[in-house]
Design an enzyme around this catalytic site. Sequence first.
Site, PDB file in Angstrom:
ATOM      1  N   GLY A 127       0.840  -1.200   0.000  1.00 48.02           N
ATOM      2  CA  GLY A 127       0.000   0.000   0.000  1.00 48.02           C
ATOM      3  C   GLY A 127       0.874   1.248   0.000  1.00 48.02           C
ATOM      4  O   GLY A 127       2.102   1.184  -0.040  1.00 48.02           O
ATOM      5  N   ASP A 184      -4.329 -12.004   5.296  1.00 46.12           N
ATOM      6  CA  ASP A 184      -5.604 -11.286   5.269  1.00 46.12           C
ATOM      7  C   ASP A 184      -6.028 -11.054   6.720  1.00 46.12           C
ATOM      8  O   ASP A 184      -6.314 -12.014   7.448  1.00 46.12           O
ATOM      9  CB  ASP A 184      -6.643 -12.120   4.510  1.00 46.12           C
ATOM     10  CG  ASP A 184      -7.970 -11.392   4.369  1.00 46.12           C
ATOM     11  OD1 ASP A 184      -8.252 -10.478   5.179  1.00 46.12           O
ATOM     12  OD2 ASP A 184      -8.729 -11.746   3.454  1.00 46.12           O
ATOM     13  N   ALA A 213      -6.124  -1.777   5.502  1.00 49.04           N
ATOM     14  CA  ALA A 213      -7.352  -1.010   5.763  1.00 49.04           C
ATOM     15  C   ALA A 213      -8.274  -0.989   4.559  1.00 49.04           C
ATOM     16  O   ALA A 213      -7.837  -1.158   3.418  1.00 49.04           O
ATOM     17  CB  ALA A 213      -6.995   0.430   6.142  1.00 49.04           C
ATOM     18  N   TYR A 214      -9.539  -0.780   4.867  1.00 48.71           N
ATOM     19  CA  TYR A 214     -10.541  -0.430   3.862  1.00 48.71           C
ATOM     20  C   TYR A 214     -10.579   1.096   3.898  1.00 48.71           C
ATOM     21  O   TYR A 214     -10.992   1.671   4.904  1.00 48.71           O
ATOM     22  CB  TYR A 214     -11.898  -1.026   4.259  1.00 48.71           C
ATOM     23  CG  TYR A 214     -13.011  -0.735   3.276  1.00 48.71           C
ATOM     24  CD1 TYR A 214     -13.530  -1.745   2.462  1.00 48.71           C
ATOM     25  CD2 TYR A 214     -13.553   0.540   3.154  1.00 48.71           C
ATOM     26  CE1 TYR A 214     -14.549  -1.482   1.550  1.00 48.71           C
ATOM     27  CE2 TYR A 214     -14.564   0.809   2.243  1.00 48.71           C
ATOM     28  CZ  TYR A 214     -15.046  -0.200   1.453  1.00 48.71           C
ATOM     29  OH  TYR A 214     -16.055   0.059   0.553  1.00 48.71           O
ATOM     30  N   THR A 231      -6.626   7.291  11.973  1.00 46.91           N
ATOM     31  CA  THR A 231      -6.943   8.427  11.109  1.00 46.91           C
ATOM     32  C   THR A 231      -7.489   9.637  11.865  1.00 46.91           C
ATOM     33  O   THR A 231      -8.075   9.483  12.951  1.00 46.91           O
ATOM     34  CB  THR A 231      -7.997   7.968  10.072  1.00 46.91           C
ATOM     35  OG1 THR A 231      -8.487   9.090   9.345  1.00 46.91           O
ATOM     36  CG2 THR A 231      -9.203   7.303  10.733  1.00 46.91           C
ATOM     37  N   ASP A 232      -7.361  10.809  11.247  1.00 47.48           N
ATOM     38  CA  ASP A 232      -7.992  12.033  11.777  1.00 47.48           C
ATOM     39  C   ASP A 232      -9.524  11.944  11.707  1.00 47.48           C
ATOM     40  O   ASP A 232     -10.219  12.692  12.387  1.00 47.48           O
ATOM     41  CB  ASP A 232      -7.504  13.269  11.002  1.00 47.48           C
ATOM     42  CG  ASP A 232      -7.691  13.148   9.493  1.00 47.48           C
ATOM     43  OD1 ASP A 232      -7.699  12.010   8.974  1.00 47.48           O
ATOM     44  OD2 ASP A 232      -7.830  14.185   8.818  1.00 47.48           O
ATOM     45  N   TYR A 255     -16.416   4.996   7.771  1.00 44.47           N
ATOM     46  CA  TYR A 255     -14.971   4.730   7.769  1.00 44.47           C
ATOM     47  C   TYR A 255     -14.350   5.136   9.114  1.00 44.47           C
ATOM     48  O   TYR A 255     -13.643   4.351   9.741  1.00 44.47           O
ATOM     49  CB  TYR A 255     -14.308   5.492   6.612  1.00 44.47           C
ATOM     50  CG  TYR A 255     -12.803   5.540   6.689  1.00 44.47           C
ATOM     51  CD1 TYR A 255     -12.030   4.421   6.381  1.00 44.47           C
ATOM     52  CD2 TYR A 255     -12.132   6.716   7.077  1.00 44.47           C
ATOM     53  CE1 TYR A 255     -10.637   4.474   6.465  1.00 44.47           C
ATOM     54  CE2 TYR A 255     -10.747   6.764   7.161  1.00 44.47           C
ATOM     55  CZ  TYR A 255     -10.005   5.641   6.856  1.00 44.47           C
ATOM     56  OH  TYR A 255      -8.634   5.687   6.946  1.00 44.47           O
ATOM     57  N   LYS A 292     -12.635   2.710  11.951  1.00 46.73           N
ATOM     58  CA  LYS A 292     -11.248   2.883  12.413  1.00 46.73           C
ATOM     59  C   LYS A 292     -11.218   3.109  13.931  1.00 46.73           C
ATOM     60  O   LYS A 292     -10.315   2.631  14.617  1.00 46.73           O
ATOM     61  CB  LYS A 292     -10.582   4.067  11.687  1.00 46.73           C
ATOM     62  CG  LYS A 292     -10.358   3.883  10.203  1.00 46.73           C
ATOM     63  CD  LYS A 292      -9.354   2.812   9.821  1.00 46.73           C
ATOM     64  CE  LYS A 292      -7.942   3.143  10.207  1.00 46.73           C
ATOM     65  NZ  LYS A 292      -6.979   2.105   9.702  1.00 46.73           N
TER      66      LYS A 292
END
Length: 284
Positions: free
Chosen positions: A10, A33, A56-57, A97-98, A121, A125
């Site tokens: 990624g 996975d 991550a998705y 994530t923010d 999302y 997270k």
Amino acid sequence: MKVAILGANGQLGSDLVKAFGKDAIPLTHRDLDVTEPGSVQILKELKPDVVINTAAYVRVDDAEVEVEKAFQVNAIGALNVAKACNELKAVNVYISTDYVFDGAKGTPYEEDDVPNPVNVYGLSKYAGEIFTRNHSQRYYIIRAASLYGKAGASGKGGNFVEFMIQQARKGERIKVVDDQFMSPTSTKDVAEMLKEFLGIKPEFGVYHMVNEGYCSWFEFTKEIFNILNWGVHITPIKSDELKRLARRPAFSALKNEKLGNLGLRMRDWEDALEDYLMEKGYSD
Ligand SMILES: NC(=O)c1ccc[n+]([C@@H]2O[C@H](COP(=O)([O-])OP(=O)(O)OC[C@H]3O[C@@H](n4cnc5c(N)ncnc54)[C@H](OP(=O)(O)O)[C@@H]3O)[C@@H](O)[C@H]2O)c1
């Protein structure tokens, strides 16, 4: 120190593989996975000291309809990795994530501010963060934001900087929102900082890791073309005009409060962006 990197091909994963060099054990989605507890067992054979979970998705709008898929990867995946790390006594690093914040604060978020995600999302997270915190004895939750890196986000088919450059090259009209503020961050900088950070073995917990400063997406786009010295006209628009499925926080800038307490400093976002554009060969 052996460092397993999940999601190794990624955008962030590939820069982590470079940063950790000979210590890296790169594991792509095909190798491991995170949604399959059986697949995560491969870690037991590899016996890493540290596991960095970038898997991550990441498609924020699609997550609004593919809710279960987003939770499978971002939350259940984090739980599976946390359990495996505990068995191995490995340090578990979960990249977050923010978007765990709602954006109402209006000044940069610190690590102790209370999350309140406004989209699926962000919620998935945040669930991943909670699984990480409650199921790993030794963990770091590293919150990054608005990432761009050489490999481009594989889940999104590229990154924002490249999308803007493609649009300019095609002579398309560029419209960008000026009512969402964030901390644009280079994956190369996160990867290199994470290596330094792990080396000093800070106290376990949540840390913000973004390039210093913040701007709107419109200002970010203007800076891309300023650095390149391309005379591109950009039209500022409001988020509502995009009619996207997911709500975004209006202000999700992060403050690297705890990194600062350790004496660590990330570069300003403008310097990181210039470096990225030069490395890509767009500017000299
Ligand atoms: N992109 C951003 O702006 C941003 C902002 C803040 C935080 N983050 C976080 O930063 C991390 C890295 O994001 P990124 O931008 O580098 O995204 P990315 O390029 O899409 O990388 C995600 C990686 O996860 C892999 N993956 C997906 N599902 C998986 C599964 N079930 N098991 C194992 N691997 C799986 C993907 O592989 P395949 O493509 O082969 O499926 C890909 O290599 C993520 O945790 C993300 O939530 C990203």
